[in-house]
Scaffold this motif. Structure first.
Motif: not given
Ligand code: FAD
Ligand code: EPU
Length: 340
Positions: A256-270
């Motif tokens: 929300k604060e940084h709309p450009q931030m890259p995010q990826y699925p993690s191997e750890n649930q949640g």
């Protein structure tokens, strides 16, 4: 067994900081390795491979055991697969190229990672969507206390992102003598999901879907050469920190604060994985320099030694980077590099 004294380590590790080993033993076969283990049984010593994931905090190291076991041999084969034992001292990239030349596939995305085969299970080396655990059958080790030879199966190695039991609960317990790989001879599915690989293949004039494993390796090599500093020219140990994982709720708020931030699925649930290089760059640290220690100007996740930085100076810069990223984003970066 030759015990060398006051051995200069500057050219034996890729950060190239000044360091000396009071005692240094190099071993070329398992018998020599066992002899060295017996000799130093009660004392702490560092096992050294290619030195590409190490930072010497102190320039005086007491004991170093350099692993120079060479050679590889196929040990079993079916129509689809081949199992090959590769000695710990074989340079990783040479082995990747050799396997591809022989038509044994699976390691192509891991081309050009520095270091030796023996260290590959330590942090479960990974790049461009593949980790070594996917092609690893088992690891042949010597217990450093009992001097017993053991074979450890893949499932028992606790492989995870940049981690394994060798780096956690078994830290300093085993010397890795060789790694048994299980590679594919037939029906190999190349992995080009990682966006940059497809783009690079297209740039090479190769349609990604019909690329050969060798072409995938060439694409990976070309991307890596354009992004990562060559340790022969500028000291570094690759990514200094791991990419951190945060709970999904925290990731949402950050987005929300940084709309450009890259995010990826993690191997750890949640959990969601963030890009440490992006966080460091956004914290305004890309390209900064404190003396000869710096944050690389093309890849903020790589700390570099411009020439005369000490291990301590690089570590102090790492602490500064860690603190600034935590201040700005509330995210703690954990080192990937082994600080000795
Ligand atoms: P070293 O640095 O010598 O040792 C690393 C650790 O393993 C130490 O704790 C050492 O004691 C232990 N060790 C080494 N050999 C043995 C053995 N035979 N038995 C027991 N313990 C042992 N890593 C990735 O995962 N992906 C990448 O894409 C990547 N890119 C990189 C790019 C650059 C430019 C550089 C410099 C590094 C990069 N790395 C990457 C990190 C590094 O290449 C890997 O971690 C590599 O596997 C380290 O191998 P090494 O032989 O140099 O290990
Ligand atoms: N990014 C920035 N600024 C930077 C660097 C990266 O904004 O200065 C952004 C990129 O734009 C991208 C994201 O961060 O959106 C991820 O960058 P990149 O694809 O370059 O990968 P990385 O996360 O920096 C990881 C591994 C590398 C591995 C590559 C390719 C870790 C800690 N690092 O880097 O591994 O080669 O992906 O798979 O997981 C190593 O472990 O030593 C290493 C080099």
């Amino acid at each position: 067994m030759l015990i060398q004294n006051q051995v200069d380590l500057k050219n034996k590790h890729t950060f190239s900081t000044a360091a000396t080993a009071k005692e240094f033993i190099e071993v070329e076969n398992l018998h020599q390795a066992e002899e060295a283990l017996r000799y130093w049984k009660e004392k702490p010593y560092l096992i050294l491979g290619g030195g590409s994931n190490l930072l010497f905090l102190n320039s005086r190291i007491d004991r170093v055991l350099k692993i120079d076991l060479q050679g590889w041999e196929p040990v079993a084969e079916t129509a689809e697969h081949i199992w090959v034992d590769v000695a710990a001292g074989v340079p990783w990239h040479d082995w990747v190229l050799q396997s591809l030349d022989l038509g044994w596939y699976g390691l192509e995305n891991l081309a050009l990672i520095p270091g030796n085969v023996g260290a590959s299970p330590m942090q479960n080396i990974g790049a461009y969507g593949v980790e070594v655990q996917e092609c690893l059958d088992s690891v042949h080790v010597i217990d450093r206390q009992t001097i017993q030879r053991l074979k450890i199966e893949n499932k028992d190695c606790a492989f995870a992102y940049r981690s394994s039991a060798f780096k956690t609960q078994w830290k300093d317990k085993y010397l890795i003598g060789s790694v048994r790989f299980k590679l594919e001879k037939k029906n190999h599915r190349i992995r080009t999901e990682y966006g940059a690989i497809s783009e690079e293949l297209l740039r090479m004039g190769v349609p990604p879907k019909s690329a050969t494993p060798k072409e995938v390796a060439e694409a990976v090599m070309s991307i890596r050469r354009s992004k990562l500093p060559d340790p022969k020219q500028i000291g570094n140990a690759g990514s200094f920190f791991k990419n951190p994982s945060v709970p999904e709720q925290v990731a949402k708020e950050l987005l929300k604060e940084h709309p450009q931030m890259p995010q990826y699925p993690s191997e750890n649930q949640g959990m969601v994985k963030l890009a440490a290089g992006w966080l460091i760059e956004q914290a305004g640290l890309k390209g900064i320099r404190e003396g000869d220690a710096g944050v690389h100007s093309k890849q903020a996740l790589v700390l570099v030694n411009y020439g005369k930085a000490s291990g301590e100076e690089i570590w102090n810069l790492a602490l500064h980077v860690q603190a600034e990223v935590q201040n700005r984003f509330g995210v703690v970066l954990e080192p990937e590099v082994n600080a000795i």
